[in-house]
Design an enzyme around this catalytic site. Sequence first.
Site, PDB file in Angstrom:
ATOM      1  N   CYS A 109      80.895  26.692  77.303  1.00 28.26           N
ATOM      2  CA  CYS A 109      80.477  26.317  78.659  1.00 28.26           C
ATOM      3  C   CYS A 109      80.099  24.845  78.717  1.00 28.26           C
ATOM      4  CB  CYS A 109      79.248  27.131  79.096  1.00 28.26           C
ATOM      5  SG  CYS A 109      79.468  28.917  79.040  1.00 28.26           S
ATOM      6  N   ASP A 119      81.615 -17.166  88.298  1.00 28.10           N
ATOM      7  CA  ASP A 119      82.096 -16.739  89.610  1.00 28.10           C
ATOM      8  C   ASP A 119      81.160 -17.259  90.703  1.00 28.10           C
ATOM      9  OD1 ASP A 119      83.917 -14.577  91.097  1.00 28.10           O
ATOM     10  OD2 ASP A 119      81.867 -14.379  91.858  1.00 28.10           O
TER      11      ASP A 119
END
Length: 516
Positions: free
Chosen positions: A38, A466
């Site tokens: 599971c 940037d």
Amino acid sequence: MQRGMHTDTERCVRAVRSKDARFDGWFFTAVLTTRIYCRPSCPVVPPKPENMTFHPSAAACQQAGFRACKRCRPDTSPGSPEWNRRADLTARAVRLIADGVVDREGVPGLADRLGYSTRQVERQLLAELGAGPLALARAQRAQTARLLVETTALPMADIAFAAGFSSIRTFNDTVREVYALSPSELRTRVPKSRAAGTTRSTVTGTTPGTTTGTTPGTVTTPGALSLRLPFRTPLNPDNLFGHLAATAVPGVEEWRDGAYRRTLRLPYGHGIVALTPHPDHIVCRLTLSDLRDLTVAISRCRRLLDLDADPAAIDDQLRTDPLLAPLVDKAPGRRVPRTVDEAEFAVRAVLGQQVSTAAARTHAARLVAAHGDPVDDPEGGLTHLFPSATALASVDPETLAMPRTRRTTFTTLVSHLADGSLNLGVECDWAETRAGLLALPGFGPWTADVIAMRALGDPDAFLPTDLGIRRAAGELGLPSTPAALTARAAAWRPWRAYAVQYLWATDSHPINFLPV
């Protein structure tokens, strides 16, 4: 979360008892009494601790003789974020297996791409995942088969070959072993409520050894398949889909009816995908010319949207900076918009050097119209596949409407991509590839780092030069010079690429907003 979590029994037991979905994909619980496995968030009553063992992968559970739980469907868990965070042998091998390399080239092909012997690769995967490359590929084929069985009306023989099985017998045996049901029984068990909410279509893409009639020079898109792509919550779709839509190349990408759509160049053919964000999943509508590309297409779409990320771990780390914390708290769960084609993104990064987003789209659209492969798109306005590196290597530089120095950068890049001397695939070493990019003419830190972040998938790539990042940093009170900002960002590692998304999001640029 931590590496090798399945070895920490006490922590795993606590996760299972709390049914915490954040741990899904990090480990799997095998129940000794029932012989099923599971996911940690399985809704059933947890077994006694002495009846639980823990494994690092679904393939390891299957190899140990456990069958997938029919309630929680552990084989559909989001992938472990560990393999997208690391660049070592195991992580690169897992990414290649997800991209279908073992099915197409075998284990020797996988080892050759990684630069190791087959024995070394198998030993490393067994040590960390509890299963070798064949078992991992087999588990992936089983999940693809289950998906097709439950969501399409395709004949079982077509599903077997589309999922990558070499024979119908192997397909039947594997499905029975993994799910304790035959393929036909899997199909009849699909609840009507689930079927009603799922597009259960007849997919008419070609299967191995078949062809379809096409108009000369045009690739057709014969059928469609709808499925859900799970992810770990939260997921903020604004910058993710906003970025993809705002930078979309006409003919290759578009935003239509609330979905991001684009064409895909795939190993056996081509495809068109439509991705629609929902609160707990992404609806993925795929149209494929060859169904053998299904697994690869799904893997690339997940990679494009960064769906295997662990937002809780990422955001917790970034919140330790008091100046970033308000941005994270305001809109948690930001992902890094990535790509389905690393070479394509590198080309587009060069086209976007020192120009506006609109100008970069225009340059790319011209290349697409002149050198891309045409496709049919009855559902929208897509017209071409993005040109391959080989096609772009034959472009006359004089036809490119850009400065001469950038033409040199463009032609050098595509020639290296075409001849294989530059590899940007999922198996590449991030540091070595970045160094190789910086050695090319016209490649500075910004271009190399944006490729590392969005094409290579490096979660720690950072863009201190940037302009948008520097402007956001200044407004927040962070250092705005590249050197000082890089020093401050050391505390954000290894998630600096996600910090970039939060900093970019302070701007009013269209990339930060979900299209309407």
